[in-house]
Scaffold this active site. Structure first.
Site, PDB file in Angstrom:
ATOM      1  CG  HIS A   1      31.170  54.784  73.355  1.00  0.00           C
ATOM      2  ND1 HIS A   1      32.357  54.983  74.024  1.00  0.00           N
ATOM      3  CD2 HIS A   1      31.476  54.793  72.032  1.00  0.00           C
ATOM      4  CE1 HIS A   1      33.339  55.132  73.147  1.00  0.00           C
ATOM      5  NE2 HIS A   1      32.831  55.017  71.938  1.00  0.00           N
ATOM      6  CG  HIS A   2      33.957  49.853  77.277  1.00  0.00           C
ATOM      7  ND1 HIS A   2      33.901  50.008  78.641  1.00  0.00           N
ATOM      8  CD2 HIS A   2      34.333  48.573  77.072  1.00  0.00           C
ATOM      9  CE1 HIS A   2      34.239  48.867  79.228  1.00  0.00           C
ATOM     10  NE2 HIS A   2      34.492  47.982  78.302  1.00  0.00           N
ATOM     11  CB  SER A   3      33.717  56.586  76.724  1.00  0.00           C
ATOM     12  OG  SER A   3      32.488  56.938  76.118  1.00  0.00           O
TER      13      SER A   3
ATOM     14  CB  CYS B   1      35.499  49.548  73.245  1.00  0.00           C
ATOM     15  SG  CYS B   1      37.155  49.009  72.802  1.00  0.00           S
TER      16      CYS B   1
ATOM     17  N   GLY C   1      31.486  53.858  81.124  1.00  0.00           N
ATOM     18  CA  GLY C   1      31.838  53.158  82.353  1.00  0.00           C
ATOM     19  C   GLY C   1      32.482  51.824  82.060  1.00  0.00           C
TER      20      GLY C   1
END
Length: 489
Positions: free
Chosen positions: A146-148, A32, A150
């Protein structure tokens, strides 16, 4: 040796393991990213943005780290600090100044971004500066993260920490904070204490019961309970399809007028507007008329949203600004659980009924620990059965629901992003197995409605936006016609 250079970054001896949620977002089946579209009131100035980012975002630990998937302790993924070359993260495409339809060009550009993965050899973010005049902006900035790195709330706070008030270039934005209150300020008196003891016990019983029911529904969803097959439900592989990002701007004053008249919260109103808008959209897709029979058919539809709830106390904008300015440390990371929010659909003759149903739903969800239990469950599965099993379960929950839904509070006043006053902010997310994502973002006296759609499932996202805008107009008109709101003189 001294002349050798890494093409992306210079490595720094500092590393940190990925959190369980970051590992989830980096899995191949759940990749995501967040898109934030910024409408600027002035022509784009890439050198000013690059210089500003060097003194802000590039100093954040996550935004100055690359992802190493194999060389950490025990072969686990880790974040490795680097020296960021900001110029490599700022992309300025060549655009024909005579573009016939700039709004369509912007939609197509963002849609293409959803098909291009971020470069793993660099920190997982980039910003695109489009010197493109659209209907609501003189130029456009597109932040892709990139959702990683936060959760949504943390990343929005970080974004705001990179901005300043237009009226005061040294001041951070002002964001409304909801005050939580329970009971009276004074508990003196024997009978008063007894009364609030009973209230507390009743609150606890409702909390336990609601949590039990929600956890049970969550478990049933994992095993077999699925939303009704509607024109909004994603098809297999929807997360891999290009997404179309569209938005509309509505008046925040209209939302607050309805809120005050109905004695509700902004969340209640926006959920009610969404229920009304989706009902209008589906009724048109089903080609139904507002008859008693069609009302009952719509109400039998099971349509839910899998909502990600941030469980970490949100780091303040000031703390994040200080961290980037002084390169200090503060709390950060992904820590969230899921709740399943049911939507009540139907062709109501009374537009205010959508609000009443929304308030009942929201009030009940406030008295539940569903998000905490879902987070604990997924962490347990990750620890015992591994990442693949955890991803399968998360995907199962999302596949069994229809849409993603969120609402984020923004600044009360106009803000400037590194020399660029903003006319609107429109964030959203892609890469998850939903065909539809709805996001509401407040900014100044506006609310920006963002619709992200898989056009193979929802071919007309613009009409859905129009339905949401029209629903608010009908609700507001109903409030005024009934004299529920007295205009201030």
């Amino acid at each position: 040796m001294g002349g050798e250079k890494n093409t992306a970054t210079d490595m720094v001896e500092e590393e940190e393991p990925l959190s369980p949620c970051s590992r989830l977002f980096n899995s191949p089946d759940f990749n995501c990213a967040i898109i934030v579209t910024m409408g600027c009131k002035v022509k784009g100035n890439p050198p000013a943005i690059i210089d500003g980012l060097k003194h802000s975002l590039a100093n954040h630990p996550r935004f100055s780290s690359i992802l190493d998937m194999k060389n950490g302790k025990k072969g686990k993924a880790r974040w490795v600090r680097t020296k960021v070359r900001v110029e490599e993260h700022v992309i300025v495409p060549d655009i024909d100044p005579n573009t016939e339809n700039p709004d369509q060009y912007l939609e197509d550009y963002i849609s293409k971004l959803t098909t291009v993965p971020l470069d793993l050899s660099k920190p997982l973010w980039e910003i695109h500066v489009l010197c493109l005049k659209t209907s609501n902006a003189e130029s456009i900035g597109i932040l892709k993260i990139h959702h990683s790195l936060g959760d949504g709330m943390s990343l929005m706070s970080l974004f705001l920490a990179c901005t300043r008030k237009t009226s005061d270039p040294e001041a951070l934005p002002t964001v409304a904070v909801q005050k939580k209150q329970f009971g009276p300020s004074c508990y003196t008196g024997f009978f008063n204490k007894i009364w609030w003891l009973f209230v507390g016990l009743w609150f606890l019983l409702r909390l336990v019961f609601n949590t039990f029911v929600d956890v049970l529904m969550f478990a049933l969803t994992i095993f077999f309970l699925r939303d009704t097959e509607t024109p909004l439900l994603a098809k297999p592989g929807s997360e891999l399809k290009p997404k179309r990002f569209v938005y509309r701007i509505i008046s925040f004053d209209d939302v607050k007028l309805v809120k005050n008249a109905m004695n509700m919260t902004v969340n209640d109103v926006l959920l009610g507007v969404t229920q009304a808008g989706l009902s209008r959209y589906l009724s048109r897709r089903y080609d139904q008329e507002a008859t008693p029979k069609s009302k009952e058919l719509m109400r039998r539809i099971r349509l839910r949203s899998a909502i990600m709830i941030n469980l970490r106390p949100n780091t303040g904008i000031e703390a994040l600004a200080n961290m980037m300015a002084k390169k200090s440390k503060c709390r950060w990371g992904n820590l969230f659980g899921y709740i399943l929010l049911p939507f009540s659909l139907g062709l109501e003759t009374d537009p205010l009924e959508y609000l009443r149903r929304a308030k009942v739903t929201v009030d009940r969800k406030k008295l539940s620990l569903e998000a905490v239990f879902s987070m604990a469950f997924f962490k347990l599965i990750l620890k015992v059965l591994g990442l693949k099993a955890s991803v399968v379960l998360v995907r199962k929950v999302i596949h069994s629901t229809t849409l993603s839904f969120s609402n984020v509070v923004g600044p009360k006043e106009e803000i400037t992003f590194h020399g660029h006053p903003l006319s609107y902010i429109a964030p959203s997310v892609f890469g998850h197995p939903h065909a539809l994502t709805l996001h509401f973002q407040s900014y100044e006296n506006k609310v920006i409605i963002s619709v992200t759609a898989d056009t193979t499932v929802i071919p007309d996202p613009h009409k859905m936006c129009d339905d949401l805008v029209e629903s608010l107009k009908l609700i507001k008109s109903s409030v005024l016609e009934r004299g529920l709101y007295e205009m201030e003189v």
